[in-house]
Design a protein around this motif. Structure first.
Motif, PDB file in Angstrom:
ATOM      1  N   LEU A 178       0.831  -1.201   0.000  1.00 16.08           N
ATOM      2  CA  LEU A 178       0.000   0.000   0.000  1.00 16.08           C
ATOM      3  C   LEU A 178       0.868   1.254   0.000  1.00 16.08           C
ATOM      4  O   LEU A 178       0.598   2.217  -0.713  1.00 16.08           O
ATOM      5  CB  LEU A 178      -0.928  -0.011   1.219  1.00 16.08           C
ATOM      6  CG  LEU A 178      -2.058   0.998   1.236  1.00 16.08           C
ATOM      7  CD1 LEU A 178      -2.941   0.857   0.008  1.00 16.08           C
ATOM      8  CD2 LEU A 178      -2.876   0.836   2.495  1.00 16.08           C
ATOM      9  N   ARG A 179       1.945   1.239   0.785  1.00 17.60           N
ATOM     10  CA  ARG A 179       2.861   2.380   0.832  1.00 17.60           C
ATOM     11  C   ARG A 179       3.478   2.612  -0.546  1.00 17.60           C
ATOM     12  O   ARG A 179       3.584   3.745  -1.005  1.00 17.60           O
ATOM     13  CB  ARG A 179       3.954   2.137   1.864  1.00 17.60           C
ATOM     14  CG  ARG A 179       4.872   3.345   2.006  1.00 17.60           C
ATOM     15  CD  ARG A 179       5.984   3.140   2.989  1.00 17.60           C
ATOM     16  NE  ARG A 179       5.487   2.848   4.313  1.00 17.60           N
ATOM     17  CZ  ARG A 179       6.030   1.952   5.130  1.00 17.60           C
ATOM     18  NH1 ARG A 179       7.076   1.276   4.757  1.00 17.60           N
ATOM     19  NH2 ARG A 179       5.530   1.743   6.321  1.00 17.60           N
TER      20      ARG A 179
ATOM     21  N   SER B 226       4.131   5.580  -5.582  1.00 17.69           N
ATOM     22  CA  SER B 226       4.078   5.677  -7.043  1.00 17.69           C
ATOM     23  C   SER B 226       3.102   6.762  -7.481  1.00 17.69           C
ATOM     24  O   SER B 226       3.374   7.523  -8.402  1.00 17.69           O
ATOM     25  CB  SER B 226       3.655   4.340  -7.649  1.00 17.69           C
ATOM     26  OG  SER B 226       4.600   3.354  -7.342  1.00 17.69           O
ATOM     27  N   PHE B 227       1.964   6.832  -6.799  1.00 13.24           N
ATOM     28  CA  PHE B 227       0.972   7.848  -7.143  1.00 13.24           C
ATOM     29  C   PHE B 227       1.503   9.248  -6.871  1.00 13.24           C
ATOM     30  O   PHE B 227       1.396  10.143  -7.716  1.00 13.24           O
ATOM     31  CB  PHE B 227      -0.317   7.601  -6.353  1.00 13.24           C
ATOM     32  CG  PHE B 227      -1.315   8.698  -6.528  1.00 13.24           C
ATOM     33  CD1 PHE B 227      -1.966   8.890  -7.735  1.00 13.24           C
ATOM     34  CD2 PHE B 227      -1.585   9.569  -5.489  1.00 13.24           C
ATOM     35  CE1 PHE B 227      -2.874   9.918  -7.902  1.00 13.24           C
ATOM     36  CE2 PHE B 227      -2.487  10.598  -5.649  1.00 13.24           C
ATOM     37  CZ  PHE B 227      -3.135  10.774  -6.853  1.00 13.24           C
TER      38      PHE B 227
ATOM     39  N   LEU C 114       7.346   8.044   2.370  1.00  7.39           N
ATOM     40  CA  LEU C 114       6.364   9.117   2.230  1.00  7.39           C
ATOM     41  C   LEU C 114       6.800  10.397   2.937  1.00  7.39           C
ATOM     42  O   LEU C 114       5.968  11.204   3.362  1.00  7.39           O
ATOM     43  CB  LEU C 114       4.967   8.660   2.670  1.00  7.39           C
ATOM     44  CG  LEU C 114       4.439   7.424   1.919  1.00  7.39           C
ATOM     45  CD1 LEU C 114       3.055   7.051   2.420  1.00  7.39           C
ATOM     46  CD2 LEU C 114       4.432   7.637   0.423  1.00  7.39           C
ATOM     47  N   ASN C 115       8.120  10.586   3.049  1.00  5.52           N
ATOM     48  CA  ASN C 115       8.664  11.879   3.476  1.00  5.52           C
ATOM     49  C   ASN C 115       8.480  12.836   2.308  1.00  5.52           C
ATOM     50  O   ASN C 115       8.684  12.462   1.156  1.00  5.52           O
ATOM     51  CB  ASN C 115      10.146  11.757   3.827  1.00  5.52           C
ATOM     52  CG  ASN C 115      10.384  10.831   4.999  1.00  5.52           C
ATOM     53  OD1 ASN C 115       9.672  10.856   5.984  1.00  5.52           O
ATOM     54  ND2 ASN C 115      11.407  10.008   4.884  1.00  5.52           N
ATOM     55  N   ILE C 116       8.109  14.064   2.604  1.00  5.79           N
ATOM     56  CA  ILE C 116       7.722  15.025   1.565  1.00  5.79           C
ATOM     57  C   ILE C 116       8.618  16.256   1.630  1.00  5.79           C
ATOM     58  O   ILE C 116       8.894  16.775   2.699  1.00  5.79           O
ATOM     59  CB  ILE C 116       6.250  15.458   1.772  1.00  5.79           C
ATOM     60  CG1 ILE C 116       5.327  14.241   1.644  1.00  5.79           C
ATOM     61  CG2 ILE C 116       5.860  16.562   0.811  1.00  5.79           C
ATOM     62  CD1 ILE C 116       3.900  14.518   2.055  1.00  5.79           C
TER      63      ILE C 116
ATOM     64  N   GLU D 250      -4.261  -5.000  -6.283  1.00  2.05           N
ATOM     65  CA  GLU D 250      -3.744  -5.265  -4.937  1.00  2.05           C
ATOM     66  C   GLU D 250      -4.691  -6.200  -4.180  1.00  2.05           C
ATOM     67  O   GLU D 250      -4.253  -7.126  -3.515  1.00  2.05           O
ATOM     68  CB  GLU D 250      -3.567  -3.957  -4.154  1.00  2.05           C
ATOM     69  CG  GLU D 250      -3.037  -4.132  -2.767  1.00  2.05           C
ATOM     70  CD  GLU D 250      -1.642  -4.709  -2.733  1.00  2.05           C
ATOM     71  OE1 GLU D 250      -1.317  -5.391  -1.737  1.00  2.05           O
ATOM     72  OE2 GLU D 250      -0.870  -4.508  -3.679  1.00  2.05           O
ATOM     73  N   GLY D 251      -5.985  -5.969  -4.320  1.00  2.00           N
ATOM     74  CA  GLY D 251      -6.976  -6.826  -3.658  1.00  2.00           C
ATOM     75  C   GLY D 251      -6.924  -8.246  -4.174  1.00  2.00           C
ATOM     76  O   GLY D 251      -7.029  -9.210  -3.414  1.00  2.00           O
TER      77      GLY D 251
END
Length: 103
Positions: free
Chosen positions: A7-8, A13-14, A44-46, A97-98
């Motif tokens: 999920l991360r 990627s998004f 997910l550091n921005i 993913e599901g």
């Protein structure tokens, strides 16, 4: 690959497709920062450029800050520009993913 890691990576990627776009990041301490997404990593550091604090009267000490690095673990929400979200791509990735998790 665990579900959390997958999920991360999906979000990573998004978010990479939004580099150069303006986003709003709300932190867990209630500060909301608007800026241009410069970079994001797998944690997910921005990194934001040209930032503006949404409630600058409440946080005047941040008026002179123009760029910032935000650790992923302190992010509560990220508001994305609706015109740059490919919902079909996200739905397809979520379906894949599901299906992989069912195996």
């Amino acid at each position: 690959v665990t579900t959390t890691n997958a999920l991360r990576m999906l979000f990573f990627s998004f978010f990479k497709t939004l580099v150069g776009k303006e986003i709003v990041v709300e932190l867990k301490n209630d500060i909301a920062i608007r800026g241009t997404l410069q970079n994001i990593d797998q944690f997910l550091n921005i990194r934001l450029n040209d930032i503006h604090v949404i409630d600058d009267a409440k946080y005047p000490h941040l008026l002179s800050v123009k760029n910032c690095f935000i650790r992923g673990s302190v992010v509560r929400y990220v508001q994305l520009p609706a015109e740059h979200i490919d919902t079909e791509l996200l739905q397809e990735a979520t379906r894949r993913e599901g299906q992989q998790n069912k195996k």
